[in-house]
Design a protein around this motif. Structure first.
Motif, PDB file in Angstrom:
ATOM      1  N   ARG A   6       3.093  -3.675   4.328  1.00 46.67           N
ATOM      2  CA  ARG A   6       3.891  -4.692   4.997  1.00 46.67           C
ATOM      3  C   ARG A   6       3.270  -5.182   6.307  1.00 46.67           C
ATOM      4  O   ARG A   6       3.766  -6.129   6.927  1.00 46.67           O
ATOM      5  CB  ARG A   6       5.304  -4.155   5.247  1.00 46.67           C
ATOM      6  N   LEU A   7       2.195  -4.508   6.764  1.00 46.14           N
ATOM      7  CA  LEU A   7       1.549  -4.962   8.002  1.00 46.14           C
ATOM      8  C   LEU A   7       0.988  -6.365   7.814  1.00 46.14           C
ATOM      9  O   LEU A   7       0.570  -6.740   6.722  1.00 46.14           O
ATOM     10  CB  LEU A   7       0.390  -4.019   8.372  1.00 46.14           C
ATOM     11  N   THR A   8       0.951  -7.124   8.895  1.00 43.20           N
ATOM     12  CA  THR A   8       0.281  -8.427   8.829  1.00 43.20           C
ATOM     13  C   THR A   8      -1.198  -8.186   8.542  1.00 43.20           C
ATOM     14  O   THR A   8      -1.728  -7.108   8.850  1.00 43.20           O
ATOM     15  CB  THR A   8       0.387  -9.185  10.172  1.00 43.20           C
ATOM     16  N   PRO A   9      -1.887  -9.170   7.972  1.00 45.85           N
ATOM     17  CA  PRO A   9      -3.332  -8.993   7.735  1.00 45.85           C
ATOM     18  C   PRO A   9      -4.069  -8.627   9.025  1.00 45.85           C
ATOM     19  O   PRO A   9      -4.975  -7.785   9.005  1.00 45.85           O
ATOM     20  CB  PRO A   9      -3.762 -10.365   7.202  1.00 45.85           C
TER      21      PRO A   9
ATOM     22  N   VAL B 216      12.814   2.512   5.959  1.00 46.29           N
ATOM     23  CA  VAL B 216      13.586   2.388   7.202  1.00 46.29           C
ATOM     24  C   VAL B 216      12.838   2.979   8.395  1.00 46.29           C
ATOM     25  O   VAL B 216      12.139   3.990   8.277  1.00 46.29           O
ATOM     26  CB  VAL B 216      14.977   3.061   7.052  1.00 46.29           C
ATOM     27  N   ILE B 217      12.984   2.312   9.536  1.00 47.92           N
ATOM     28  CA  ILE B 217      12.525   2.849  10.818  1.00 47.92           C
ATOM     29  C   ILE B 217      13.740   2.880  11.736  1.00 47.92           C
ATOM     30  O   ILE B 217      14.507   1.914  11.797  1.00 47.92           O
ATOM     31  CB  ILE B 217      11.356   2.027  11.406  1.00 47.92           C
ATOM     32  N   ALA B 236      10.932   5.608  18.152  1.00 51.16           N
ATOM     33  CA  ALA B 236      11.237   5.218  16.785  1.00 51.16           C
ATOM     34  C   ALA B 236      10.835   6.363  15.877  1.00 51.16           C
ATOM     35  O   ALA B 236       9.836   7.052  16.119  1.00 51.16           O
ATOM     36  CB  ALA B 236      10.482   3.960  16.405  1.00 51.16           C
ATOM     37  N   ILE B 237      11.636   6.571  14.838  1.00 45.98           N
ATOM     38  CA  ILE B 237      11.347   7.583  13.828  1.00 45.98           C
ATOM     39  C   ILE B 237      11.164   6.841  12.508  1.00 45.98           C
ATOM     40  O   ILE B 237      12.043   6.076  12.099  1.00 45.98           O
ATOM     41  CB  ILE B 237      12.505   8.579  13.712  1.00 45.98           C
ATOM     42  N   GLY B 238      10.034   7.066  11.872  1.00 46.20           N
ATOM     43  CA  GLY B 238       9.794   6.343  10.632  1.00 46.20           C
ATOM     44  C   GLY B 238       8.634   6.906   9.848  1.00 46.20           C
ATOM     45  O   GLY B 238       8.028   7.911  10.246  1.00 46.20           O
ATOM     46  N   PRO B 239       8.314   6.238   8.741  1.00 45.51           N
ATOM     47  CA  PRO B 239       7.233   6.717   7.874  1.00 45.51           C
ATOM     48  C   PRO B 239       5.883   6.629   8.597  1.00 45.51           C
ATOM     49  O   PRO B 239       5.639   5.677   9.335  1.00 45.51           O
ATOM     50  CB  PRO B 239       7.294   5.760   6.679  1.00 45.51           C
ATOM     51  N   GLU B 240       5.039   7.601   8.351  1.00 52.86           N
ATOM     52  CA  GLU B 240       3.796   7.702   9.108  1.00 52.86           C
ATOM     53  C   GLU B 240       2.916   6.452   9.018  1.00 52.86           C
ATOM     54  O   GLU B 240       2.312   6.073  10.033  1.00 52.86           O
ATOM     55  CB  GLU B 240       3.030   8.955   8.653  1.00 52.86           C
ATOM     56  N   PRO B 241       2.797   5.769   7.872  1.00 58.04           N
ATOM     57  CA  PRO B 241       1.943   4.570   7.851  1.00 58.04           C
ATOM     58  C   PRO B 241       2.422   3.473   8.794  1.00 58.04           C
ATOM     59  O   PRO B 241       1.610   2.702   9.290  1.00 58.04           O
ATOM     60  CB  PRO B 241       2.008   4.113   6.387  1.00 58.04           C
ATOM     61  N   VAL B 242       3.715   3.416   9.057  1.00 57.84           N
ATOM     62  CA  VAL B 242       4.218   2.438  10.016  1.00 57.84           C
ATOM     63  C   VAL B 242       4.047   2.972  11.441  1.00 57.84           C
ATOM     64  O   VAL B 242       3.550   2.279  12.335  1.00 57.84           O
ATOM     65  CB  VAL B 242       5.700   2.093   9.739  1.00 57.84           C
TER      66      VAL B 242
END
Lengths: 369, 369
Positions: A6-9, B216-217, B236-242
């Motif tokens: 979902r990150l922007t390019p 969700v974050i 913020a607490i969220g998935p590691e890739p984010v």
């Protein structure tokens, strides 16, 4: 780690590297504290005692958001510099302000010019907004105004960065040279004049303040001479159409109330500032002597650090850095040749410099083996 | 003011409006201080005394940059929430983190969904990065998960925002409802669950922590129940890739050292948190009584504020606000109908509420004239 889809390019394209690894993180990695913290150009002489009193007094008031306009601080800064408050924006250190400045002026592909080896956090922000960074070499350990201007014209750059005094070498240009550069900034470009270290420089290095000049925005900070790096207060002085644009994007309640109080008290304590500047001058002399005693040259500095030429290449200087770290001394070094023949040592108290002195010659000898 | 021609087209397109005018600025405009500061949902009960001690102790250390990784605080938060430190990013308040989150996921034209009347600073950041904001109405003074999801699917939104408890109405959804919404977040979207007010809510409003859920974050803050709004610490607490993507763009040395120390001490002082939550509950009851005594209804709140229905439209509520201000009481109100029939009053100490009580009925009467 796979990127989140979902990150922007642009966000997905950014490297995970960070401009600086902080000393606490280095301490955790090595499993031991440093005895001398001389790598981040912090002020080891501490903040003004009056700033400390002001921050302590504000601690119990921290339930209130800070004033979103930093009104009192901006008014005091305006009066201090003889400009209008409308020419000043306050932010979370020069780092935070540089990020917002780049965001306002740079979009993917926008050319930007700086010097190879100059402030990495500026480059980090330019990359972070997709700018195209063009670098020119230092000339004789100085940033090179003519080369910066030529590259700005050649690339049609929107931003061109100059620090004076410069980091990481500590050299400086005369005000007349900087003013000549400002005069020649081409239409469509804005010069970023980073004066983080200006309090340590001779008066003749600092151009007169002409805040409404559309060609330049000047960056100042409480992190260096005022000893408030950990309070995160920087400001920019520039033309109103640029300064007012920060209002559209900045984190309006981003300044802490305690830091606002500390910076205001620090600004008023000119006596402490004079004390720190004098201590820094002594420390620079001592660092030069320590270098000379070990058979090294050092660069004349007008900042709160000294670049010591280890007499070899970047690999040697890096080994000196590692040998110093193994002796519990934290210093840093420039990132590119030929600047990276040097290590960069922050000015410390006599006790800090005792530790450095004890460690330096043995570290150099070990590195040369 | 003419725009600077060097701004990016996006920056040039942004309005000069800001999400909130702070109370200090309002005081300057009216030329008099407020007697009761009940508009910004600050904690008038103050920060933990232990946090104050910790911040005072750190004041003299402010010459050092803060730990760029907020390591100790992140470890403590991870332990507190039963997640890994890699699932947590710390930043300059939820406002600062929302800005970076939007920057990571939103580019010009990216659709984003929120509720009409929900947190304006989120909208400010979405606009600031060129996102296309789609709003759905509140339903019965609650944010409407089904409508938010439907709009997310319809627009292909990248981000969808829900606050629980919500601001500005103070209502809340059960954890099961929020979890059902998380389950239905469509592929390609990320839900922002803003839980700034969660400490004041019943336990059954807070979903279990599943930090690695990619959908969700969750946003938390020390600004509300911990009474550290002016210290600027959110996470913020969220998935590691984010979460790890924040490392590519955030202001790494942006946290103040004093705030890091204050937040850590506040987190450990669960007794103070309990005290504040209990005081807030009493204040909510009293605000409801004050409203009822003046012939108004108020909304059941699970936050540290109460929305009082002035019994008319937005114009009436705005006049009540102005009449309260003329009686030196600072409160705010929702921005859109039908929420704007209410004013929003922060929970204060008994002394603060005495001032509000004294002012409210006369302000209401004057507004109705």
């Amino acid at each position: 780690m796979t990127d989140d889809p979902r990150l922007t390019p642009l966000a997905a394209s950014l490297p995970p590297t960070v401009p600086f690894v902080g000393p606490e993180e280095l301490e955790r990695r090595r499993g031991a504290p440093f005895r001398a913290r001389l790598g981040a150009n912090e002020s080891l002489f501490g903040p003004s005692p009056r700033a400390v009193v002001a921050m302590k007094a504000e601690a119990a008031e921290a339930w209130k958001y800070g004033d979103s306009t930093s009104h009192e601080l901006r008014e005091a800064l305006a009066s201090h510099h003889g400009v209008r408050a409308e020419n000043i924006t306050v932010g979370e250190g020069i780092d935070g302000i540089l990020g917002n400045l780049v965001r306002l002026l740079v979009e993917p592909g926008t050319p930007v010019v700086t010097s190879a080896g100059a402030y990495p956090t500026f480059n980090y922000h330019v990359a972070g907004f997709g700018g195209e960074l063009h670098k020119v070499p230092f000339a004789g350990d100085h940033e090179d105004p003519d080369a910066l201007l030529a590259k700005t014209r050649e690339t049609g750059a929107r931003l061109v960065y100059l620090s004076n005094p410069d980091n990481p070498m500590g050299t400086w240009h005369e005000a007349a040279t900087v003013e000549r550069m400002i005069e020649q900034v081409p239409e469509g470009a804005l010069m970023v004049l980073d004066e983080a270290y200006c309090d340590f420089a001779p008066a003749e290095a600092i151009p007169a303040m002409r805040a409404d000049d559309p060609r330049v925005i000047r960056m100042r900070t409480f992190s260096k001479a005022h000893g408030l790096a950990g309070a995160r207060v920087g400001y920019a002085i520039g033309p109103e159409p640029v300064i007012s644009a920060f209002e559209r994007i900045r984190n309006h309640f981003g300044m802490t109330r305690i830091s606002q109080a500390g910076a205001l008290a620090a600004l008023r304590d000119t006596e402490w500032l004079g004390h720190v500047v004098s201590e820094v001058a002594s420390a620079r002399e001592r660092l030069a002597r320590i270098a000379a005693d070990a058979g090294c040259t050092s660069l004349p500095s007008s900042a709160n650090f000294v670049a010591i030429d280890c007499g070899g290449d970047g690999a040697l200087a890096r080994r000196v850095l590692e040998e110093l770290a193994s002796r519990d001394v934290f210093v840093r070094m420039p990132g590119v040749a030929p600047l990276d023949r040097c290590i960069r040592v922050s000015c410390g108290t006599p006790a800090d410099l005792d530790i450095f002195e004890q460690a330096f010659a043995p570290a150099l000898a070990a590195a040369r083996k």
